[in-house]
Design an enzyme around this catalytic site. Structure first.
Site, PDB file in Angstrom:
ATOM      1  N   SER A  58      91.889  70.630  69.310  1.00 45.85           N
ATOM      2  CA  SER A  58      90.956  69.761  70.030  1.00 45.85           C
ATOM      3  C   SER A  58      91.737  68.662  70.755  1.00 45.85           C
ATOM      4  O   SER A  58      92.595  68.976  71.579  1.00 45.85           O
ATOM      5  CB  SER A  58      89.928  69.195  69.044  1.00 45.85           C
ATOM      6  OG  SER A  58      88.836  68.612  69.702  1.00 45.85           O
ATOM      7  N   ASP A  91      82.601  77.126  72.910  1.00 40.05           N
ATOM      8  CA  ASP A  91      83.006  75.840  72.319  1.00 40.05           C
ATOM      9  C   ASP A  91      82.227  74.701  72.968  1.00 40.05           C
ATOM     10  O   ASP A  91      82.316  74.491  74.180  1.00 40.05           O
ATOM     11  CB  ASP A  91      84.510  75.624  72.527  1.00 40.05           C
ATOM     12  CG  ASP A  91      85.077  74.493  71.686  1.00 40.05           C
ATOM     13  OD1 ASP A  91      84.377  73.488  71.484  1.00 40.05           O
ATOM     14  OD2 ASP A  91      86.222  74.621  71.236  1.00 40.05           O
ATOM     15  N   HIS A 105      83.464  75.316  67.648  1.00 41.20           N
ATOM     16  CA  HIS A 105      84.626  74.565  68.100  1.00 41.20           C
ATOM     17  C   HIS A 105      85.891  75.170  67.505  1.00 41.20           C
ATOM     18  O   HIS A 105      85.994  75.359  66.294  1.00 41.20           O
ATOM     19  CB  HIS A 105      84.463  73.113  67.645  1.00 41.20           C
ATOM     20  CG  HIS A 105      85.487  72.176  68.176  1.00 41.20           C
ATOM     21  ND1 HIS A 105      85.992  72.240  69.465  1.00 41.20           N
ATOM     22  CD2 HIS A 105      86.114  71.112  67.595  1.00 41.20           C
ATOM     23  CE1 HIS A 105      86.869  71.271  69.647  1.00 41.20           C
ATOM     24  NE2 HIS A 105      86.961  70.585  68.526  1.00 41.20           N
TER      25      HIS A 105
END
Length: 507
Positions: free
Chosen positions: A225, A448, A476
């Site tokens: 991320s 996502d 995610h």
């Protein structure tokens, strides 16, 4: 975790049948040294790069911890120091290939806590056998020299109290602006002058310092991320020092704050539609008919909760903003969709219990306390990283959001949370190419919500040696989510140096 910024207040491996390119294997005896790596280091940084680490047992088998001293300001090391907390899980098999630095995202999530408490989520057995897996708290985070703003009561009021006035009214916006100002001032008082130095560029420079004092000639890295942006930033600064790098949930470094916030809102809106499509096949779904009907019914529920918040068992009231936070928290993984069905059913029936549980999880609230400073550090990084966009056209942004993310839009746009931040923005938004680096794997998940797939595509195309691996799925991130194709590609690259063909898709 990621968050919207600027004027947007979004609640921010072996593969069968695949072709590979081969890069030379990494030999353990050439990957690291027992001594700190100080080659090509400016003289005024040598005291930092030359420090010797003292490791102590962390209380669990295989883990040890240390603290690394870093300059507050790499451009002016005389401006003082800060401390970086580091944890190491020693390789379980033979001589390690070297260190594998990891970052779990945020910005603001503790890498020390993640590696200590959830190592198997960061690295599977292939990686923990081959590498010393390193977690660290970036500057401003957790056990490192940290950003500090409010106590638990202050955070509760900041995150959960419902501001007066109608949504979008001058009264309500004035109250929100005051809250942002009060929060920023509290952060300045509590953070010992750190705020101007909390940036992704400085955190990337800290990673090079960690690489050196760990004895590695190049940086091997697995970032998730926001950690993908941190890794890409490192590659842009030190392409010749990149070893094997994997960026999961790629973030486009060229997007400005407004564009990034809108992309994320659209990502969550699309994930919400995917949830609704699944929900409507379940007997416990609180909605009926078509996906469009379910989205409309959720809009009505949010409007009702906005007008008449639901009382929780601890005295807090569940308003629409907190209910949206609960929804977003559950959309990070399709494994959380059952909880979202229960939360929305409860909200329909005047019960806020599960919705508060989801929102508290997102906000890092545990038993009325905030054991981490993730949200405070996130604000510090975002406000310094993203340039001031000047007077944004809120009406145009709102119109675009209403067209692209109609359910989420009313709860996404608000007063700029960085307008009152005491540290000026110093970051830039531009493509990162990292010429001269070895191949860098970028993982993107098609569904996502937090780091939309289009951003992973953009990052992979910008990097001169970017290799995109696509996971066709919801939620995610991609690595260690149960997909053998993704895990095989990552492990074979990090352990054996085998680069998958660009365009690999894992279903």
């Amino acid at each position: 975790m990621t968050a919207a910024v600027a004027g947007l207040t979004g609640l921010a491996l072996a593969l069968s049948g695949c072709l590979y390119a081969q890069i030379p294997p990494m030999a353990p005896d050439t990957a690291r040294s027992l001594a700190p790596q100080t080659d090509s280091v400016d003289a005024d940084l040598l005291p930092y790069y030359g420090q010797t680490l003292t490791w102590t047992d962390c209380g669990s088998a295989g883990f040890d911890c240390t603290t690394v001293t870093a300059p507050r300001d790499y451009a002016d090391p005389s401006a003082g120091d800060l401390q970086l907390a580091v944890i190491r899980h020693r390789a379980t098999s033979g001589e390690p290939l070297g260190s594998l630095l990891t970052n779990p995202g945020g910005p603001g999530v503790s890498g020390v806590d993640t590696v200590r408490d959830s190592l198997s989520l960061v690295a599977d057995e292939n990686l923990t056998a081959a590498y010393d897996v390193i977690g660290f708290d970036p500057r401003g985070v957790g056990q490192s020299s940290a950003v500090t703003c409010y106590d638990a009561a202050g955070m509760d009021a900041f995150l959960y109290d419902i501001p007066p006035g109608a949504r979008g009214s001058e009264e309500r916006n004035a109250e929100l602006e005051k809250r942002q100002t009060d929060f920023a001032q509290a952060c300045e008082r509590g953070s010992d002058g750190l705020l101007p130095h909390i940036s992704t560029e400085n955190a990337a420079r800290d990673m090079d310092l960690l690489r050196a004092v760990l004895g590695d000639a190049t940086l091997n890295y697995l970032g998730f991320s926001y950690g993908s942006l941190l890794g890409a930033t490192y590659a842009g600064l030190f392409p010749e020092r990149v070893g094997r790098m994997v960026l999961d949930g790629g973030i486009d470094p060229s997007l400005d704050g407004s564009a990034s916030g809108i992309a994320q809102a659209v990502g969550f809106e699309n994930a919400l539609r995917a949830f609704m499509a699944d929900c409507l096949t379940r007997s416990d779904c609180p909605f009926a008919d078509s996906v469009d009907d379910a989205m409309s019914d959720l809009t009505s529920l949010l409007e009702r909760v906005d007008a008449r918040p639901i009382a929780g068992g601890d005295g807090r009231r569940l308003g629409a903003d907190t209910l949206v936070t609960a929804v977003l928290a559950a959309l990070y993984s399709d494994q959380s969709w059952p909880y979202l069905r229960v939360a929305l059913t409860g909200a329909q029936n005047g019960d806020a219990t599960v919705a508060f549980q989801l929102a508290d999880f997102y906000n890092g609230r545990e038993n009325g306390q905030y054991p981490s400073n993730t949200l405070e550090a996130l604000r510090a990084y975002n406000c310094v990283d993203f340039p001031d966009e000047g007077d944004s056209d809120d009406a145009a942004l709102q119109k675009e959001l209403e067209q692209k993310a109609p359910v989420i839009a009313p709860y996404w746009l608000g007063p700029d949370p960085c307008a009152a931040w005491p540290a000026p923005p110093t970051g830039t938004r531009a493509p990162i190419t990292a010429p001269g680096s070895p191949p860098i794997l970028v993982l993107g998940t098609t569904g996502d919500p937090a780091t939309p797939y289009t951003e992973a595509q953009a990052l992979a195309s910008q990097l001169s040696q970017g290799v995109l691996v696509t996971y066709v799925g919801e939620g995610h991130l991609a690595y260690n989510k149960g997909n053998a194709c993704v895990n095989g590609a990552v492990d074979d690259y990090l352990v054996n140096g085998v680069v998958p063909d660009a365009g690999l898709r894992c279903d």
